[in-house]
Write a protein that holds these residues in place. Structure first.
Motif, mmCIF file in Angstrom:
data_model
loop_
_atom_site.group_PDB
_atom_site.id
_atom_site.type_symbol
_atom_site.label_atom_id
_atom_site.label_comp_id
_atom_site.label_asym_id
_atom_site.label_seq_id
_atom_site.Cartn_x
_atom_site.Cartn_y
_atom_site.Cartn_z
ATOM 1 N N THR A 1 0.418 -10.327 6.252
ATOM 2 C CA THR A 1 1.393 -9.163 5.943
ATOM 3 C C THR A 1 0.549 -7.943 5.257
ATOM 4 N N ASN A 2 -0.215 -8.473 4.062
ATOM 5 C CA ASN A 2 -0.705 -7.313 3.420
ATOM 6 C C ASN A 2 -2.020 -6.710 4.287
ATOM 7 N N ILE B 1 6.691 -11.508 12.534
ATOM 8 C CA ILE B 1 5.598 -10.448 12.110
ATOM 9 C C ILE B 1 4.975 -9.939 13.247
ATOM 10 N N ASN C 1 1.173 -16.403 4.646
ATOM 11 C CA ASN C 1 2.034 -15.057 5.209
ATOM 12 C C ASN C 1 1.737 -13.731 4.586
ATOM 13 N N ASP C 2 1.325 -13.832 3.378
ATOM 14 C CA ASP C 2 1.091 -12.527 2.477
ATOM 15 C C ASP C 2 -0.409 -12.375 2.696
ATOM 16 N N TYR D 1 -1.659 -6.183 7.554
ATOM 17 C CA TYR D 1 -1.104 -5.491 8.495
ATOM 18 C C TYR D 1 -0.785 -4.221 7.745
ATOM 19 N N ARG D 2 -0.123 -4.199 6.343
ATOM 20 C CA ARG D 2 0.379 -3.331 5.729
ATOM 21 C C ARG D 2 -0.670 -2.051 5.622
ATOM 22 N N TYR E 1 4.494 -5.793 14.547
ATOM 23 C CA TYR E 1 3.129 -5.525 14.348
ATOM 24 C C TYR E 1 2.550 -4.692 15.767
ATOM 25 N N SER F 1 -6.823 -4.353 10.776
ATOM 26 C CA SER F 1 -5.398 -5.087 11.469
ATOM 27 C C SER F 1 -5.671 -5.848 12.529
ATOM 28 N N SER G 1 -0.245 0.005 8.493
ATOM 29 C CA SER G 1 1.060 0.449 8.698
ATOM 30 C C SER G 1 1.199 1.917 7.748
#
Length: 347
Positions: free
Chosen positions: A159-160, A90, A155-156, A162-163, A94, A177, A166
């Motif tokens: 990633t959420n 990830i 992990n979620d 970061y999303r 990023y 972030s 993004s």
């Protein structure tokens, strides 16, 4: 909210020295003697001097020792490697995305170096696994992020976070972030690091733990780099230094620490000789406070947490110069390097 514009490949009308960290002007021509941020070049020199590859580590002793670990130690070893592989994957992506939005060419260069180091970290996990377990088991470890519920939840969480940046690259989402980044690189690895260092102080899997120390050293530099970027963004955009951002940081670090504690309880618990769950929990709380404070938001995540590191023994493994001494035996040491004849598949 201000959208963060992508950096131009080249801008002939802008100066070489950037006018801002984001949404500034820059020709995108990198001249290390003419950069906006005085701390960028020292960071570059440190990252360059710390370059390493997994091939520098001789895994022969670890290959013999891994079958001698207890079943609990073997399970924790593999699960933690699986976690690290996912997080560093990830992180590579990023960092490359952040690089697109940093106006300053020197910081863009540092992000590219950071992403490359994360690729090396991922390679190291493959290197370790291919040395000690069959290919089928290695593939299974790299699927843990799908199959382990606790891992998926952690992990979620990242990633959420970061999303949002993004998909909607605003300054506010960029700052948030970075908070998630500091959690990933400066908190979520740390119970795993403790596990490997505890093995090492019992003279188990020393080569793997040496490699983990290289990774740990890199991650601490990365945290420091993102801390600088976070503070520069706020300095140049002070309207985003709000009570809401501070509350978000404190609460996000708290949630992350609770996830890390739950993960530590699952893979370490009271099953490991040398680490107790109460001290591990205090250690994670201490690290959450430390990282939140680094970003300028104080130590309010866990007010009751100790001010000093409750796992003092771990400092000997984290804060050393690997180029001069061996951090387990405290004496000069040269690692045997692998070659094309003696590749990691043959160890």
């Amino acid at each position: 909210m201000s959208i963060v514009e992508k950096r131009k490949i080249i801008d002939s009308h802008a100066p070489n020295r950037s006018t801002g960290i984001v949404n500034g002007q820059s020709s995108n021509i990198l001249n290390w003697d003419d950069v906006r941020y005085s701390w960028a070049y020292p960071k570059y020199k440190v990252m360059l001097s710390n370059f390493w590859t997994p091939f520098e580590i001789n895994m022969s002793k670890d290959i013999k020792q891994f079958p001698q670990l207890t079943d609990v130690e073997q399970e924790a070893f593999l699960k933690i490697i699986g976690l690290l592989a996912l997080l560093d994957s990830i992180q590579s992506d990023y960092a490359s995305k952040v690089a697109d939005y940093l106006t300053d060419s020197s910081l863009n260069a540092l992000m590219i170096m950071l992403a490359q180091q994360e690729v090396i970290h991922n390679h190291s996990y493959s290197y370790v696994l291919s040395s000690i377990v069959p290919k089928k088991k290695q593939d299974e470890v790299f699927e843990f992020w799908r199959t382990e519920e606790t891992l998926r939840e952690r992990n979620d969480f990242i990633t959420n976070g970061y999303r949002a940046f993004s998909e909607n690259p605003t300054i506010e989402n960029f700052l948030k972030s970075i908070i998630y980044d500091v959690i990933l690189e400066g908190l979520f690895f740390y119970s795993g690091f403790a596990f490997f260092y505890n093995l090492a102080r019992n003279q188990k899997m020393v080569a793997t733990s040496t490699m983990i120390n290289y990774i740990n050293r890199d991650e601490q530099i990365h945290v420091g780099l993102f801390e600088k970027i976070y503070k520069e963004v706020l300095n140049e955009n002070p309207q985003y230094r709000t009570k809401e951002l501070e509350e978000f940081a404190v609460e996000t670090f708290r949630q992350a620490a609770l996830l890390e504690i739950e993960w530590g309880r699952q893979v370490i618990g009271d099953k490991m000789d040398g680490i107790t769950m109460p001290e591990l929990e205090q250690y994670i709380q201490f690290m959450a406070n430390k990282r939140c404070n680094q970003l300028g938001h104080g130590r309010a995540v866990f007010p009751e947490a100790p001010i000093n590191n409750p796992m003092r023994w771990i400092i000997a493994y984290q804060e050393v110069d690997l180029g001069k001494t061996d951090f387990f035996e405290q004496k000069s040491r040269q690692y045997t390097k692998t070659s094309d004849v003696n590749g990691f598949d043959d160890l």
